[in-house]
Scaffold this active site. Structure first.
Site, short mmCIF file in Angstrom:
data_model
loop_
_atom_site.label_atom_id
_atom_site.label_comp_id
_atom_site.label_asym_id
_atom_site.label_seq_id
_atom_site.Cartn_x
_atom_site.Cartn_y
_atom_site.Cartn_z
N GLU A 134 75.05 69.56 21.53
CA GLU A 134 74.23 70.45 22.29
C GLU A 134 73.23 70.06 23.49
O GLU A 134 72.47 69.20 22.82
CB GLU A 134 73.74 71.57 21.29
CG GLU A 134 74.02 72.98 21.66
CD GLU A 134 73.45 73.91 20.69
OE1 GLU A 134 72.44 73.31 19.70
OE2 GLU A 134 73.41 74.99 20.78
N LYS B 253 60.39 85.80 10.77
CA LYS B 253 59.69 84.57 11.47
C LYS B 253 60.45 84.09 12.73
O LYS B 253 61.37 83.51 12.95
CB LYS B 253 59.52 83.38 10.47
CG LYS B 253 58.63 82.55 11.22
CD LYS B 253 58.70 81.00 10.74
CE LYS B 253 59.58 80.25 11.72
NZ LYS B 253 59.20 79.93 12.93
P1 NAD Z 1 65.50 75.38 15.61
O1 NAD Z 1 66.49 75.17 14.88
O2 NAD Z 1 64.76 74.43 16.22
O3 NAD Z 1 64.57 76.45 15.29
C1 NAD Z 1 65.19 77.78 14.85
C2 NAD Z 1 64.05 78.37 14.03
O4 NAD Z 1 63.92 77.77 12.92
C3 NAD Z 1 62.46 78.42 14.54
O5 NAD Z 1 61.85 79.73 14.05
C4 NAD Z 1 61.96 77.62 13.69
O6 NAD Z 1 60.30 77.73 13.64
C5 NAD Z 1 62.56 77.56 12.45
N1 NAD Z 1 62.60 76.36 11.68
C6 NAD Z 1 62.46 74.83 12.02
N2 NAD Z 1 62.60 74.12 10.99
C7 NAD Z 1 62.73 74.81 9.78
C8 NAD Z 1 62.65 74.93 8.42
N3 NAD Z 1 62.69 73.48 7.99
N4 NAD Z 1 62.90 76.01 7.49
C9 NAD Z 1 62.78 77.12 8.11
N5 NAD Z 1 62.72 77.34 9.45
C10 NAD Z 1 62.57 76.26 10.36
O7 NAD Z 1 66.44 76.12 17.05
P2 NAD Z 1 65.56 76.43 18.35
O8 NAD Z 1 65.31 75.07 19.10
O9 NAD Z 1 64.44 77.44 18.08
O10 NAD Z 1 66.97 77.47 19.11
C11 NAD Z 1 67.93 76.66 19.84
C12 NAD Z 1 69.06 76.66 18.71
O11 NAD Z 1 69.48 78.01 18.45
C13 NAD Z 1 70.31 75.93 19.49
O12 NAD Z 1 71.06 75.20 18.76
C14 NAD Z 1 71.01 77.18 19.77
O13 NAD Z 1 72.41 77.15 19.84
C15 NAD Z 1 70.95 78.20 18.34
N6 NAD Z 1 71.33 79.55 18.64
C16 NAD Z 1 72.24 79.91 17.94
C17 NAD Z 1 72.71 81.48 18.19
C18 NAD Z 1 73.81 81.83 17.63
O14 NAD Z 1 74.08 83.17 17.76
N7 NAD Z 1 74.85 81.21 17.28
C19 NAD Z 1 71.86 82.17 19.15
C20 NAD Z 1 70.79 81.74 19.63
C21 NAD Z 1 70.49 80.28 19.28
#
Ligand code: NAD
Length: 502
Positions: free
Chosen positions: A385, A176
């Site tokens: 962040e 997803k």
């Molecule tokens: P997010 O946590 O808001 O969303 C990530 C994903 O989770 C999306 O697909 C979203 O739809 C899904 N999601 C949201 N709520 C959910 C739930 N209750 N159950 C299941 N899935 C759910 O993150 P974002 O804003 O899309 O991305 C930015 C974040 O990702 C930042 O915190 C960044 O640091 C992190 N990130 C980490 C890495 C790493 O390798 N550590 C790499 C890229 C991004």
């Protein structure tokens, strides 16, 4: 511009759209609609898991060579649509086209090519006799159906990082993507179809995290959930997965320190800091966010960074002269602006930036490259962040102080140390609490090496052969060697029956 068309759902080899609420993908550089699709409903998610489960027996039974052959073709298919991938990625995220053509797309293709090779090197350790009467061997086996959730900051790369190690190891997967950036993951799946990936090995569902994502994570048929995203959502995902005891891999947020010692090459540190804090408009989990600079270099460093930041050209993402695009959304831009405003209200000062640009660019979710000084170590801008083009610089006096400040956040994803002293560099490599430590650089990654965090940045590795520790399990096989029906150890259970005393 015309809207992008893409199929948002792939289940068992059949493409379609969701049956849930309509969702709009917005081009953040203009605020215009870039694409539209309908969310996959929980029952459609269940069907996708079913499709993956059905495909598992055949795919996990394929030889490594057979799996690798498909992945080799996938790398070639992606190469043949590289320009389309870069354009679509730019459109849905606002990334400058120079970044998508030079980094996102070739980096993704290289990762596919790496896993095509790595798929053939999966092995358990050599067999041996650890008891005199048995030969032990280790089998490395796939897990089953993997459910993966990806973020929006590098949509294609994150899809590749999730999908490739999983299927290279013989698992099947339901992915997803983030709800605001779904297009290039579907293009990846279309390329996989052309490459001959069997139906059901890769399935795609799209939709909001709380609905579509959570339905996936909650499915008891998953053998593993692999999540990349924010720490907050990662903890929610962990709680839902725990109901079924599902195995987890969590790649979460970061707050990378950038430590400049008094013997550093100042020019290299200044250029490195600007590039590492602004890459992908700062929406990079490893981006440099906190520069700790020895007090003797602090003024020169901050002046150099501010001067260089002022030369960075904000502009339309599709223009190859543009250095910095908008944030991924207006919501994200407003979040960044609110965090900077709060820092300034608490006493920090923006040496440059600190606001959204006016004029033509005000149509988009742009924010100026920002250098803050005077923020306190405990403030939100230093601890949390931001995920925007914002660097906070703080001075330090001693090495011990620098390391303590660098390690003083909840996160532990990445860090860098800038020094020409080999002993300091070695100390930094040892002491900094992060999954990656760079010496005299910050940001480069490479398919052969692992990426992952510690502390609140999660656990488990993406990329490299280390990621197979997440996507495979080892089985101990212990084969009896003596063919003796009555074994000595049976006497610990019963003494009748004439067992040998050995
Ligand atoms: P997010 O946590 O808001 O969303 C990530 C994903 O989770 C999306 O697909 C979203 O739809 C899904 N999601 C949201 N709520 C959910 C739930 N209750 N159950 C299941 N899935 C759910 O993150 P974002 O804003 O899309 O991305 C930015 C974040 O990702 C930042 O915190 C960044 O640091 C992190 N990130 C980490 C890495 C790493 O390798 N550590 C790499 C890229 C991004």
């Amino acid at each position: 511009m015309t809207e992008m068309k893409f199929p948002s759902r792939l289940v068992g080899g059949r493409w379609g759209d969701g049956e849930g609420e309509p969702l709009v993908v917005t081009d953040p550089s203009t605020g215009e609609k870039a694409a539209e699709y309908a969310a996959s409903t929980p029952s459609q998610v269940a069907a996708a898991v079913g499709g993956a489960a059905e495909a598992y027996a055949e795919w996990s039974g394929a030889t490594p060579g057979e799996r690798a052959a498909v992945l080799v073709r996938l790398a070639a298919e992606l190469e043949s649509v590289a320009d389309d991938l870069a354009a679509a990625e730019t459109r849905q995220t606002g990334k400058p086209i120079r970044l998508t053509t030079r980094f996102d797309v070739p980096g993704s293709i290289d990762n596919v090519a790496f896993f095509a090779g790595a798929a053939r090197h999966l092995e358990g350790r050599a067999a041996g006799e650890y008891s005199a009467d048995h030969t032990s061997s280790i089998r490395r086996e796939p897990l089953g159906v993997v459910g993966s959730i990806a973020p929006w900051n590098y949509p294609l790369q994150m899809a590749v990082w999730k999908v490739l190690p999983a299927i290279a190891a013989g698992n099947t997967i339901v992915l997803k993507p983030a709800e605001n950036t779904p297009v290039t993951a579907s293009m990846l799946a279309e390329a996989a179809e052309r490459a001959g990936l069997p139906d059901g090995v890769l399935n795609i569902v799209n939709g909001p995290g709380a609905l579509t994502g959570e339905a996936l994570v909650a499915d008891p048929r998953l053998a593993m959930t692999s999540f990349t995203g924010s720490t907050e959502v990662g903890r929610r995902v962990a709680a839902v997965a725990a109901r079924n005891g599902t195995r987890l891999h969590l790649e979460l947020g970061g707050k990378a320190p950038f430590v400049v010692f008094d013997d550093a090459d100042l020019e290299a540190a200044v250029h490195g800091a600007v590039a590492a804090s602004l890459v992908n408009t700062g929406q990079d989990c490893t981006a440099a966010t906190r520069a700790y600079v020895h007090e003797s270099l602090f003024e020169a460093f901050t002046a150099g960074v501010a001067d260089l930041m002022r030369t960075v050209r904000l502009g339309p993402p599709a223009d190859s002269a543009t250095d910095l695009g908008p944030l991924v959304s207006f919501r994200q831009r407003d979040r960044v602006a609110a965090m900077v405003d709060a820092a300034v209200a608490e006493g920090a000062r923006a040496v440059t930036g600190g606001r959204a640009p006016g004029g033509e660019l005000s149509r988009g979710a742009y924010y100026e490259p920002t250098l803050l000084v005077g923020a306190s170590q405990g403030s939100a801008i230093v601890q949390q962040e931001v995920f925007g083009p914002v660097l906070a610089a703080l001075p330090f006096r001693t090495d011990e102080e620098a390391f303590a400040l660098a390690n003083d956040t909840a996160f532990g994803l990445a860090a860098s140390a800038w020094t020409r002293d080999v002993y300091r560099a070695q100390t930094a490599a040892r002491v900094l609490q992060a999954g990656t430590v760079w010496i005299n650089d910050h940001i480069p990654i490479i398919s052969e090496m692992p990426h992952g965090g510690r502390k609140a940045s999660g656990y488990g590795k993406d990329m490299s052969a280390y990621t197979f520790e997440e996507y495979t399990q080892v089985k101990h096989v212990m084969a009896e060697l003596t063919a003796e029906p009555r074994k000595a150890w049976h006497r610990t259970v019963f003494t009748g029956g004439g067992h040998a005393e050995r």
